[in-house]
Design a protein around this motif. Structure first.
Motif, PDB file in Angstrom:
ATOM      1  N   GLY A 101       0.849  -1.188   0.000  1.00  0.00           N
ATOM      2  CA  GLY A 101       0.000   0.000   0.000  1.00  0.00           C
ATOM      3  C   GLY A 101       0.881   1.232   0.000  1.00  0.00           C
ATOM      4  N   TYR A 102       0.347   2.354  -0.444  1.00  0.00           N
ATOM      5  CA  TYR A 102       1.146   3.585  -0.517  1.00  0.00           C
ATOM      6  C   TYR A 102       0.217   4.772  -0.667  1.00  0.00           C
ATOM      7  N   ALA A 103       0.650   5.899  -0.132  1.00  0.00           N
ATOM      8  CA  ALA A 103      -0.105   7.155  -0.298  1.00  0.00           C
ATOM      9  C   ALA A 103       0.872   8.309  -0.186  1.00  0.00           C
ATOM     10  N   LEU A 104       0.621   9.321  -0.986  1.00  0.00           N
ATOM     11  CA  LEU A 104       1.459  10.522  -0.989  1.00  0.00           C
ATOM     12  C   LEU A 104       0.585  11.751  -0.807  1.00  0.00           C
ATOM     13  N   ALA A 105       1.137  12.775  -0.180  1.00  0.00           N
ATOM     14  CA  ALA A 105       0.428  14.056  -0.096  1.00  0.00           C
ATOM     15  C   ALA A 105       0.204  14.582  -1.510  1.00  0.00           C
ATOM     16  N   TRP A 109       2.063  14.532  -5.934  1.00  0.00           N
ATOM     17  CA  TRP A 109       1.624  13.588  -6.970  1.00  0.00           C
ATOM     18  C   TRP A 109       2.219  13.963  -8.326  1.00  0.00           C
ATOM     19  N   GLY A 110       2.303  12.984  -9.189  1.00  0.00           N
ATOM     20  CA  GLY A 110       2.659  13.242 -10.583  1.00  0.00           C
ATOM     21  C   GLY A 110       4.127  13.535 -10.826  1.00  0.00           C
ATOM     22  N   ARG A 111       4.976  13.183  -9.871  1.00  0.00           N
ATOM     23  CA  ARG A 111       6.424  13.417 -10.050  1.00  0.00           C
ATOM     24  C   ARG A 111       7.200  12.117 -10.123  1.00  0.00           C
ATOM     25  N   GLY A 112       6.463  11.017 -10.236  1.00  0.00           N
ATOM     26  CA  GLY A 112       7.129   9.721 -10.337  1.00  0.00           C
ATOM     27  C   GLY A 112       7.591   9.164  -8.999  1.00  0.00           C
ATOM     28  N   TYR A 113       7.117   9.729  -7.888  1.00  0.00           N
ATOM     29  CA  TYR A 113       7.573   9.237  -6.578  1.00  0.00           C
ATOM     30  C   TYR A 113       7.043   7.827  -6.287  1.00  0.00           C
ATOM     31  N   ARG A 141     -11.024   2.961 -10.508  1.00  0.00           N
ATOM     32  CA  ARG A 141     -10.925   4.350 -10.989  1.00  0.00           C
ATOM     33  C   ARG A 141      -9.594   4.999 -10.614  1.00  0.00           C
ATOM     34  N   ASN A 142      -8.802   4.301  -9.800  1.00  0.00           N
ATOM     35  CA  ASN A 142      -7.545   4.884  -9.303  1.00  0.00           C
ATOM     36  C   ASN A 142      -6.420   4.616 -10.309  1.00  0.00           C
ATOM     37  N   LEU A 143      -6.459   5.365 -11.400  1.00  0.00           N
ATOM     38  CA  LEU A 143      -5.584   5.055 -12.540  1.00  0.00           C
ATOM     39  C   LEU A 143      -4.103   5.231 -12.226  1.00  0.00           C
ATOM     40  N   ILE A 146      -3.018   2.137 -10.328  1.00  0.00           N
ATOM     41  CA  ILE A 146      -2.989   0.972 -11.221  1.00  0.00           C
ATOM     42  C   ILE A 146      -1.738   1.027 -12.108  1.00  0.00           C
ATOM     43  N   ARG A 147      -1.465   2.202 -12.620  1.00  0.00           N
ATOM     44  CA  ARG A 147      -0.288   2.367 -13.494  1.00  0.00           C
ATOM     45  C   ARG A 147       1.003   2.097 -12.705  1.00  0.00           C
ATOM     46  N   ALA A 148       1.063   2.605 -11.473  1.00  0.00           N
ATOM     47  CA  ALA A 148       2.263   2.386 -10.655  1.00  0.00           C
ATOM     48  C   ALA A 148       2.466   0.889 -10.403  1.00  0.00           C
TER      49      ALA A 148
HETATM   50  C1  LIG Z   1      -1.420   6.489  -6.182  1.00  0.00           C
HETATM   51  C2  LIG Z   1      -0.325   7.514  -5.910  1.00  0.00           C
HETATM   52  C3  LIG Z   1       0.548   7.020  -4.765  1.00  0.00           C
HETATM   53  C4  LIG Z   1       0.509   7.697  -7.178  1.00  0.00           C
HETATM   54  O1  LIG Z   1       1.631   8.479  -6.839  1.00  0.00           O
HETATM   55  P1  LIG Z   1       2.429   9.378  -7.905  1.00  0.00           P
HETATM   56  O2  LIG Z   1       3.793   9.625  -7.334  1.00  0.00           O
HETATM   57  O3  LIG Z   1       1.617  10.552  -8.266  1.00  0.00           O
HETATM   58  O4  LIG Z   1       2.537   8.389  -9.127  1.00  0.00           O
HETATM   59  P2  LIG Z   1       3.629   8.485 -10.272  1.00  0.00           P
HETATM   60  O5  LIG Z   1       3.929   9.930 -10.544  1.00  0.00           O
HETATM   61  O6  LIG Z   1       4.764   7.584  -9.926  1.00  0.00           O
HETATM   62  O7  LIG Z   1       2.800   7.917 -11.492  1.00  0.00           O
HETATM   63  C5  LIG Z   1       2.528   6.563 -11.620  1.00  0.00           C
HETATM   64  C6  LIG Z   1       2.047   6.312 -13.034  1.00  0.00           C
HETATM   65  O8  LIG Z   1       0.676   6.721 -13.122  1.00  0.00           O
HETATM   66  C7  LIG Z   1       0.516   7.670 -14.156  1.00  0.00           C
HETATM   67  N1  LIG Z   1      -0.500   8.595 -13.685  1.00  0.00           N
HETATM   68  C8  LIG Z   1      -0.357   9.548 -12.751  1.00  0.00           C
HETATM   69  N2  LIG Z   1      -1.539  10.170 -12.563  1.00  0.00           N
HETATM   70  C9  LIG Z   1      -2.410   9.583 -13.423  1.00  0.00           C
HETATM   71  C10 LIG Z   1      -3.789   9.783 -13.705  1.00  0.00           C
HETATM   72  N3  LIG Z   1      -4.508  10.692 -13.051  1.00  0.00           N
HETATM   73  N4  LIG Z   1      -4.366   9.003 -14.652  1.00  0.00           N
HETATM   74  C11 LIG Z   1      -3.662   8.072 -15.306  1.00  0.00           C
HETATM   75  N5  LIG Z   1      -2.339   7.820 -15.056  1.00  0.00           N
HETATM   76  C12 LIG Z   1      -1.743   8.581 -14.131  1.00  0.00           C
HETATM   77  C13 LIG Z   1       1.885   8.305 -14.312  1.00  0.00           C
HETATM   78  O9  LIG Z   1       2.055   8.860 -15.613  1.00  0.00           O
HETATM   79  C14 LIG Z   1       2.784   7.115 -14.084  1.00  0.00           C
HETATM   80  O10 LIG Z   1       2.816   6.286 -15.224  1.00  0.00           O
HETATM   81  P3  LIG Z   1       4.168   6.183 -16.075  1.00  0.00           P
HETATM   82  O11 LIG Z   1       5.180   5.638 -15.109  1.00  0.00           O
HETATM   83  O12 LIG Z   1       3.820   5.251 -17.159  1.00  0.00           O
HETATM   84  O13 LIG Z   1       4.478   7.580 -16.509  1.00  0.00           O
HETATM   85  C15 LIG Z   1      -0.927   8.897  -5.506  1.00  0.00           C
HETATM   86  O14 LIG Z   1      -1.802   9.290  -6.537  1.00  0.00           O
HETATM   87  C16 LIG Z   1      -1.678   8.854  -4.206  1.00  0.00           C
HETATM   88  O15 LIG Z   1      -1.093   9.007  -3.135  1.00  0.00           O
HETATM   89  N6  LIG Z   1      -3.015   8.657  -4.248  1.00  0.00           N
HETATM   90  C17 LIG Z   1      -3.829   8.641  -3.054  1.00  0.00           C
HETATM   91  C18 LIG Z   1      -3.629   7.390  -2.230  1.00  0.00           C
HETATM   92  C19 LIG Z   1      -3.926   6.150  -3.030  1.00  0.00           C
HETATM   93  O16 LIG Z   1      -4.906   6.101  -3.765  1.00  0.00           O
HETATM   94  N7  LIG Z   1      -3.082   5.134  -2.849  1.00  0.00           N
HETATM   95  C20 LIG Z   1      -3.217   3.886  -3.552  1.00  0.00           C
HETATM   96  C21 LIG Z   1      -4.289   3.039  -2.973  1.00  0.00           C
HETATM   97  S1  LIG Z   1      -4.404   1.488  -3.862  1.00  0.00           S
END
Ligand SMILES: CC(C)(COP(=O)(O)OP(=O)(O)OC[C@H]1O[C@@H](n2cnc3c(N)ncnc32)[C@H](O)[C@@H]1OP(=O)(O)O)[C@@H](O)C(=O)NCCC(=O)NCCS
Length: 197
Positions: A101-105, A109-113, A141-143, A146-148
């Motif tokens: 599991g993981y969550a970021l402030a 978001w969107g920086r590849g963390y 819906r949590n795209l 899913i992508r990560a």
């Molecule tokens: C899920 C979460 C941790 C992703 O963190 P993040 O650092 O923003 O993700 P990344 O920047 O590493 O992006 C991961 C991939 O998703 C893609 N992505 C990011 N936002 C997206 C969006 N809104 N729709 C589709 N794809 C998206 C990125 O392009 C990347 O894909 P790539 O590696 O092919 O370029 C963050 O959105 C979050 O904390 N969400 C709330 C908590 C949560 O839902 N946790 C997961 C519960 S299962």
């Protein structure tokens, strides 16, 4: 698992450090889990005050003592500021498996963390804890999540309808799994980060 450890080991990534959470991190924890946007697809509603963050940290410490939950703070290497957490939950030693599991402030978001922290977590689970299988469940819906997962090598294994009821909303879940042997076969086991401390 880590029989003598009092705290979690620190895991270094390129820009991030996965580290033990301290009482000083409570405001940062609340900043993450007090945000309804962050908790949009989380299994619990957003926290209402910092006392809830203190309760979470107490739980993290207690469940680490029992070796059933490993939850790291995700900190920026540059400042050591905690911007999220990542987790191995439901650690099952006999069956060599756990859930991630993981969550970021939101500001981070969107920086590849997630793309940095998740592979580090996976490598620790397979190489250091000798797990064989990792699991994740995610709202369809949590795209970003899913992508990560897919980028880290997880495969879709199933779909469960109406699995969660959070904030009055019924949510489905997609099940993901990653096997250590597959992770090695496709070469995802290559270290991509700085050495641990
Ligand atoms: C899920 C979460 C941790 C992703 O963190 P993040 O650092 O923003 O993700 P990344 O920047 O590493 O992006 C991961 C991939 O998703 C893609 N992505 C990011 N936002 C997206 C969006 N809104 N729709 C589709 N794809 C998206 C990125 O392009 C990347 O894909 P790539 O590696 O092919 O370029 C963050 O959105 C979050 O904390 N969400 C709330 C908590 C949560 O839902 N946790 C997961 C519960 S299962």
């Amino acid at each position: 698992m880590l029989p003598d450890a009092i705290t979690l080991p620190t895991l270094e990534c390129e820009r991030l450090r996965l580290r033990w959470l301290t009482p000083d991190d409570l405001p940062a924890l609340f900043a993450v889990f007090g945000d309804p946007e962050v908790c949009r697809y989380w299994s619990r509603p957003a926290m209402l005050d910092v006392a809830e963050a203190a309760g979470l940290r107490d739980q993290i410490v207690s469940l680490f003592t029992q070796r059933s939950l490993f939850q790291w703070g995700i900190a920026l290497r540059e400042s050591d500021e905690v911007i999220g957490t990542c987790t191995l939950a439901g650690l099952d030693e006999p069956h060599h498996r756990a859930s991630v599991g993981y969550a970021l402030a939101r500001a981070h978001w969107g920086r590849g963390y997630a793309g940095e922290a998740l592979p580090r977590l996976v490598r620790f689970a397979f190489d250091e804890l000798n797990l064989r299988r990792l699991e994740a469940d995610v709202d369809p819906r949590n795209l970003a999540s899913i992508r990560a997962l897919e980028r880290a090598g997880f495969m879709r294994e199933g779909y469960q309808r109406e699995r969660y009821h959070v904030n009055g909303e019924i949510q489905d879940t997609v099940l993901f799994g990653l096997l250590r042997r597959e992770w090695r076969e496709v070469g995802l086991d290559r270290p991509v980060s700085a050495p641990d401390t």
